[in-house]
Design an enzyme around this catalytic site. Structure first.
Site, PDB file in Angstrom:
ATOM      1  N   CYS A  29      36.126  35.093  23.093  1.00 56.54           N
ATOM      2  CA  CYS A  29      37.564  35.209  23.265  1.00 56.54           C
ATOM      3  C   CYS A  29      38.174  35.793  21.993  1.00 56.54           C
ATOM      4  O   CYS A  29      37.576  35.727  20.928  1.00 56.54           O
ATOM      5  CB  CYS A  29      38.158  33.842  23.537  1.00 56.54           C
ATOM      6  N   ARG A  68      37.565  41.572  23.402  1.00 58.52           N
ATOM      7  CA  ARG A  68      36.716  40.382  23.300  1.00 58.52           C
ATOM      8  C   ARG A  68      36.770  39.520  24.553  1.00 58.52           C
ATOM      9  O   ARG A  68      36.014  38.569  24.698  1.00 58.52           O
ATOM     10  CB  ARG A  68      37.149  39.542  22.098  1.00 58.52           C
ATOM     11  N   TRP A  91      37.928  34.998  27.816  1.00 54.62           N
ATOM     12  CA  TRP A  91      36.803  35.368  28.677  1.00 54.62           C
ATOM     13  C   TRP A  91      36.296  34.060  29.236  1.00 54.62           C
ATOM     14  O   TRP A  91      35.749  33.228  28.503  1.00 54.62           O
ATOM     15  CB  TRP A  91      35.721  36.077  27.873  1.00 54.62           C
ATOM     16  N   ASN A 148      37.542  29.392  20.908  1.00 50.66           N
ATOM     17  CA  ASN A 148      36.503  30.348  21.266  1.00 50.66           C
ATOM     18  C   ASN A 148      35.183  29.605  21.152  1.00 50.66           C
ATOM     19  O   ASN A 148      34.950  28.939  20.150  1.00 50.66           O
ATOM     20  CB  ASN A 148      36.549  31.521  20.271  1.00 50.66           C
ATOM     21  N   GLY A 149      34.333  29.678  22.170  1.00 48.85           N
ATOM     22  CA  GLY A 149      33.046  28.985  22.107  1.00 48.85           C
ATOM     23  C   GLY A 149      32.896  28.035  23.272  1.00 48.85           C
ATOM     24  O   GLY A 149      33.622  28.130  24.262  1.00 48.85           O
ATOM     25  N   GLU A 196      18.573  52.346  28.791  1.00 52.77           N
ATOM     26  CA  GLU A 196      19.939  52.345  28.280  1.00 52.77           C
ATOM     27  C   GLU A 196      20.867  53.156  29.199  1.00 52.77           C
ATOM     28  O   GLU A 196      22.012  52.762  29.450  1.00 52.77           O
ATOM     29  CB  GLU A 196      19.958  52.886  26.841  1.00 52.77           C
ATOM     30  N   LYS A 198      24.193  51.532  30.939  1.00 51.23           N
ATOM     31  CA  LYS A 198      25.528  52.102  30.692  1.00 51.23           C
ATOM     32  C   LYS A 198      26.224  52.406  32.005  1.00 51.23           C
ATOM     33  O   LYS A 198      27.393  52.111  32.201  1.00 51.23           O
ATOM     34  CB  LYS A 198      25.323  53.377  29.864  1.00 51.23           C
ATOM     35  N   GLU A 229      27.309  49.105  33.874  1.00 51.15           N
ATOM     36  CA  GLU A 229      28.357  48.252  33.336  1.00 51.15           C
ATOM     37  C   GLU A 229      29.751  48.839  33.425  1.00 51.15           C
ATOM     38  O   GLU A 229      30.716  48.091  33.529  1.00 51.15           O
ATOM     39  CB  GLU A 229      28.041  47.785  31.905  1.00 51.15           C
ATOM     40  N   HIS A 277       4.342  52.631  43.219  1.00 52.62           N
ATOM     41  CA  HIS A 277       3.727  51.318  43.480  1.00 52.62           C
ATOM     42  C   HIS A 277       4.702  50.422  44.236  1.00 52.62           C
ATOM     43  O   HIS A 277       4.718  49.211  44.032  1.00 52.62           O
ATOM     44  CB  HIS A 277       3.249  50.701  42.163  1.00 52.62           C
ATOM     45  N   LYS A 299      33.241  42.050  24.798  1.00 53.53           N
ATOM     46  CA  LYS A 299      32.469  42.453  23.630  1.00 53.53           C
ATOM     47  C   LYS A 299      32.070  41.194  22.871  1.00 53.53           C
ATOM     48  O   LYS A 299      32.833  40.237  22.836  1.00 53.53           O
ATOM     49  CB  LYS A 299      33.378  43.321  22.755  1.00 53.53           C
TER      50      LYS A 299
HETATM   51  C1  F6R Z   1      26.205  47.074  26.486  1.00 51.49           C
HETATM   52  C2  F6R Z   1      26.464  46.187  25.354  1.00 51.49           C
HETATM   53  C3  F6R Z   1      25.700  44.924  25.263  1.00 51.49           C
HETATM   54  C4  F6R Z   1      25.385  44.579  23.800  1.00 51.49           C
HETATM   55  C5  F6R Z   1      24.735  43.200  23.721  1.00 51.49           C
HETATM   56  C6  F6R Z   1      24.343  42.838  22.303  1.00 51.49           C
HETATM   57  O1  F6R Z   1      26.943  48.254  26.383  1.00 51.49           O
HETATM   58  O2  F6R Z   1      27.290  46.449  24.525  1.00 51.49           O
HETATM   59  O3  F6R Z   1      24.538  44.977  26.029  1.00 51.49           O
HETATM   60  O4  F6R Z   1      24.546  45.548  23.278  1.00 51.49           O
HETATM   61  O5  F6R Z   1      25.621  42.242  24.221  1.00 51.49           O
HETATM   62  O6  F6R Z   1      25.443  42.794  21.463  1.00 51.49           O
HETATM   63  P1  F6R Z   1      25.293  42.830  19.905  1.00 51.49           P
HETATM   64  O7  F6R Z   1      24.696  44.137  19.540  1.00 51.49           O
HETATM   65  O8  F6R Z   1      26.678  42.656  19.374  1.00 51.49           O
HETATM   66  O9  F6R Z   1      24.373  41.694  19.534  1.00 51.49           O
END
Ligand code: F6R
Length: 609
Positions: free
Chosen positions: A2, A27, A76, A100-101, A482, A486, A489, A505, A604
Site C-alpha cells: 500500500c 503501490r 491494495w 501497510n503489511g 518475460e 508482460k 499482466e 509433447h 508495485k
Molecule cells: C512484473 C513485475 C513483477 C516484479 C516482481 C519482483 O512486471 O514487475 O513480476 O518483477 O514482483 O519485484 P521486485 O523486483 O521489486 O522484487
C-alpha cells in the site's frame, strides 16, 4: 504494497496528502483515504473505494477548511474486500491509523482484546487500531509507551502512521519489514512508504529503522528506540530528480520507462568499467566472492526471476559451475542445498519483496554469501544483504517492470564477466570484448525503440485473441518467459511461454488459427531448430510473428510477420528483444484501452506473502 504518506507542517495537508497519494498510487489502487486534524483539532476522515482521483473529488467537495497535519493511504486489498469500510484510515477510540503489511495474529488479537462486534471493517489493520487504542488507554495516553507495548503484541509485517486524537499536529510511525522513509524539510515533516512522495520537498531522507518509533511534529522529526532513547537516523540523499518520477510528455510511465532503458543501462554499466573490464571496487564487492563459489543460486520473483533465468543460461556454460534459479516464494519453504561455497544472488527492483527477503535470510542462515542486485537505494534487501550492486534505473513507476529488467540483466552480465575473468575462464582481452558487446546492445535497444510504430501495427493481430504463445530455445526461451508475463499482466491476454522443442509433447494441441505465436529465434546454433518448430505451428494455422536477427536467413512465408533486431552477438540479444516484447505488451494494452500503468489486481512492490 500500500502507499502511505503522513505530513505535519505549515502547508495545506490535505492537498499535499492527495498529491503524495497520486504519486504513490502505483503501490496499490483499490481504494484511498486520508485523515487529518481540522481547524478545531478534530480528526476528520475521508475514504472511498477507487482511485485517488475519486478521493480528491470527495475531499474537494467538503467544506472549506485548513489542515496542517494528516495521513493518507492507497490500498491494495489483503484482508477484506474492496469496500469503503475496509479502506484506510481506520479509527478506533483515540487512534486513527493507516497500515501497510499484514498482521498475522489478528484473529487472536481480536479475541484477546474483545474486539468482536466493535469493528467496522474486515481488516487486520482495524484490529491493530483497536489494540493500540487499548494500549494507549492502559498506559495513561503516552504515545511512545503505547506503541512499544502495541508492537510487542504483533506478529507479521507492518508500516503504521498513527494519529492520536489528543495529539494534534503529531504523527507517529513504526515499522517492521514494510518500508517507511521520513524527512524533516523546510516545508514540514514527512513520512511515506517510498521516496516518490518526498522528492518534491527534499532530497535528504532516512529509512525508518525497524523497532524504532518516529515522532513527527511541524518542527522536527525524532526517532526513539523501544527504551525511548533518542536515535540519530542515518540520512541518505536521493540520486534522481523529480523529472524521473513524472511522465514528461509520455502518455504512460511504461512507455517512458521503455525509452529510458538505454540511459539506464549506461548509468548502470559505465561507472563500473575500469580498463574496459567490469570492476566492482567502488561497490565493495571483492573478487574472492567470485573465486571461491562452487555454485550459484539465483533467487527472485516475477520479472526479476526472469532476468535470473537469462543469467543462468549465460553463466553456466561460461563459468562451468551449476547455476540454479529459484522462485523466492518456493525457495523460502524448501531445504536448499546451499552452504558457504554457494554464491547467492538475489535480484529485486524494489528491494522490499517479502518473499525475496525471506529467501535471502534463509540463504544467510546457511552461511551462503549474498550479493543483492537492487534498484532502490537503502531498501531492506540492499541493507540486509552481504553485498549490494545497485542498478541505476531511477524510479520505476509503471507496475509492469521494464527498465528494471534490463538493468538487472546488465548487472548480471557484468558479474558473469568479472567471474569469468577471476576464475580464469576469460583473459583480459576476452573480458574487454564481452563488455564491448554488452555496450553494443545499447544502440541495438535504441534501434528497436525507433521501430515502435511497426511493432504497434503488428499488435492488431493479438488484441482480439484470448491466447498466445511465446516460443524459443535456450536463451530465447528465457526471453519468452518475460514476454509472456508482460503481455498477460497489462493486456490480460493469456500468454504461455514454451520451450519451442517441447511444444509437440502435448501443448501443440492448443495451437490454432486463433492462437498467435511469437517465436524468438536469435541464437545461431539453434536457429534452424526453432524455425522447424515455427513451421509446425504455422502448419496448424497459427499467426506467427518471428523475432530474429537482421541477417538471419529464412523463407518469407515461414512467418506472417517479422521483427528484425540488429546483428549483435547472440549472448546480448536479450536487450533489443526485451524492448520488442515490452512494446508488444504495451501496445496490446493500449489497443484494448486498458490501464497500462496500473493493471487490475496488481501493485508495485509486493510486501506481503
Ligand atoms: C512484473 C513485475 C513483477 C516484479 C516482481 C519482483 O512486471 O514487475 O513480476 O518483477 O514482483 O519485484 P521486485 O523486483 O521489486 O522484487
Amino acid at each position: 504494497m500500500c502507499g502511505i504518506i503522513g505530513y505535519t507542517g505549515p502547508l495545506e495537508a490535505r492537498k499535499l496528502l492527495l498529491d503524495g497519494l497520486a504519486g504513490l498510487e502505483y503501490r496499490g489502487y483499490d481504494s484511498a483515504g486520508i485523515a487529518y486534524f481540522d481547524q478545531d483539532s478534530q480528526i476528520r476522515l475521508v475514504k472511498t473505494v477507487g482511485k485517488v482521483a475519486a478521493l480528491r473529488e470527495m475531499v474537494g467537495g467538503g467544506r472549506e477548511e485548513l489542515s496542517h497535519c494528516g495521513i493518507g493511504h492507497t490500498r491494495w486489498a489483503t484482508h477484506g474486500g474492496v469496500t469503503n469500510a475496509n479502506a484506510h484510515p481506520h479509527r478506533f477510540g483515540s487512534v486513527t491509523l493507516i497500515h501497510n503489511g499484514i498482521i498475522e495474529n489478528y484473529h487472536q488479537l481480536t479475541e484477546e482484546f474483545c474486539l468482536e462486534g466493535r469493528l467496522m471493517s474486515q481488516t487486520d489493520s482495524e484490529v491493530a487500531a483497536g489494540v493500540l487504542d487499548a494500549m494507549y488507554q492502559a498506559c495513561g495516553r503516552d504515545p511512545l509507551a503505547a506503541i512499544r507495548d502495541f508492537t510487542k503484541k504483533l506478529s507479521g509485517s507492518y508500516g503504521f502512521c498513527i494519529l492520536f486524537e489528543d495529539r494534534p499536529g503529531e504523527i507517529y510511525a513504526v515499522r517492521r519489514v514494510s518500508p517507511l522513509v521520513a524527512a524533516y524539510t523546510h516545508s514540514g515533516s514527512l513520512v511515506a512508504s517510498d521516496l516518490t512522495a518526498l522528492i518534491a520537498y527534499t532530497r535528504k531522507y532516512f529509512v525508518v529503522p525497524e523497532d524504532a518509533i518516529v515522532r513527527l511534529t511541524p518542527y522536527k522529526v525524532r526517532v526513539y528506540d523501544m527504551d525511548f532513547n533518542r536515535v540519530e537516523p542515518e540520512y541518505m540523499e536521493v540520486n534522481w530528480n523529480m523529472d524521473a518520477a513524472m511522465k514528461n510528455g509520455f502518455p504512460h510511465f511504461m512507455l517512458k520507462e521503455i525509452h529510458e532503458q538505454p540511459e539506464a543501462l549506461k548509468n548502470t554499466i559505465l561507472p563500473r568499467v575500469s580498463r574496459g573490464i567490469p570492476d566492482f571496487t567502488e561497490d565493495h564487492i571483492p573478487d574472492h566472492l567470485f573465486e571461491t563459489a562452487n555454485r550459484i543460486q539465483i533467487i527472485a520473483c516475477g520479472t526479476a526471476m526472469h532476468a535470473g533465468m537469462v543469467a543462468r543460461a549465460l553463466m553456466e556454460p561460461l563459468l562451468r559451475i551449476p547455476v540454479t534459479v529459484s522462485i523466492a516464494s518456493e525457495f523460502r519453504y524448501e531445504e536448499p542445498l546451499i552452504d558457504k561455497n554457494t554464491l547467492v544472488i538475489v535480484i529485486s527492483q524494489s528491494g522490499e519483496t517479502i518473499d525475496t527477503l525471506a529467501a535471502m535470510s534463509l540463504a544467510q542462515s546457511r552461511k551462503a554469501p549474498v550479493l543483492a542486485i537492487v534498484n532502490v537505494k537503502g531498501s531492506t534487501i540492499a541493507r540486509e544483504s552481504d553485498y549490494v550492486l545497485y542498478t541505476h534505473a531511477g524510479p520505476e513507476i509503471a507496475v509492469a517492470s521494464t527498465k528494471a529488467y534490463s538493468v538487472q540483466l546488465a548487472a548480471l552480465y557484468m558479474v558473469c564477466c568479472r567471474m569469468a575473468l577471476v576464475r580464469g575462464k576469460y583473459t583480459e582481452e576476452q573480458a574487454q570484448e564481452f563488455l564491448k558487446e554488452l555496450l553494443d546492445a545499447i544502440p541495438a535497444m535504441e534501434a528497436m525503440i525507433g521501430k515502435k510504430d511497426a511493432i504497434k501495427a503488428l499488435v492488431t493481430h493479438l488484441i482480439n485473441q484470448h491466447d498466445t504463445f511465446f516460443i524459443g530455445r535456450g536463451l530465447d526461451y528465457a526471453f519468452s518467459l518475460e514476454g509472456a508475463l508482460k503481455l498477460k499482466e497489462i493486456s490480460y491476454i493469456h500468454a504461455e511461454a514454451y520451450a519451442a522443442g517441447e511444444l509437440k509433447h502435448g501443448t501443440i494441441a492448443l495451437i490454432s488459427d486463433r492462437v498467435p505465436v511469437i517465436a524468438i529465434a536469435t541464437q545461431e546454433h539453434i536457429f534452424a531448430k526453432t524455425v522447424s518448430n515455427v513451421r509446425e505451428v504455422k502448419a496448424r494455422g497459427a499467426f506467427v510473428i518471428l523475432l530474429a536477427k537482421e541477417s538471419a536467413q529464412v523463407e518469407e512465408y515461414i512467418a506472417d510477420a517479422q521483427v528484425r533486431i540488429p546483428d549483435i552477438a547472440d549472448a546480448f540479444t536479450v536487450f533489443p528483444i526485451a524492448v520488442v516484447l515490452q512494446l508488444i505488451a504495451y501496445y496490446a494494452s493500449v489497443g484494448k484501452n486498458l490501464d497500462v500503468d496500473q493493471p487490475r489486481n496488481l501493485a508495485k512492490s509486493v510486501t506481503v506473502e
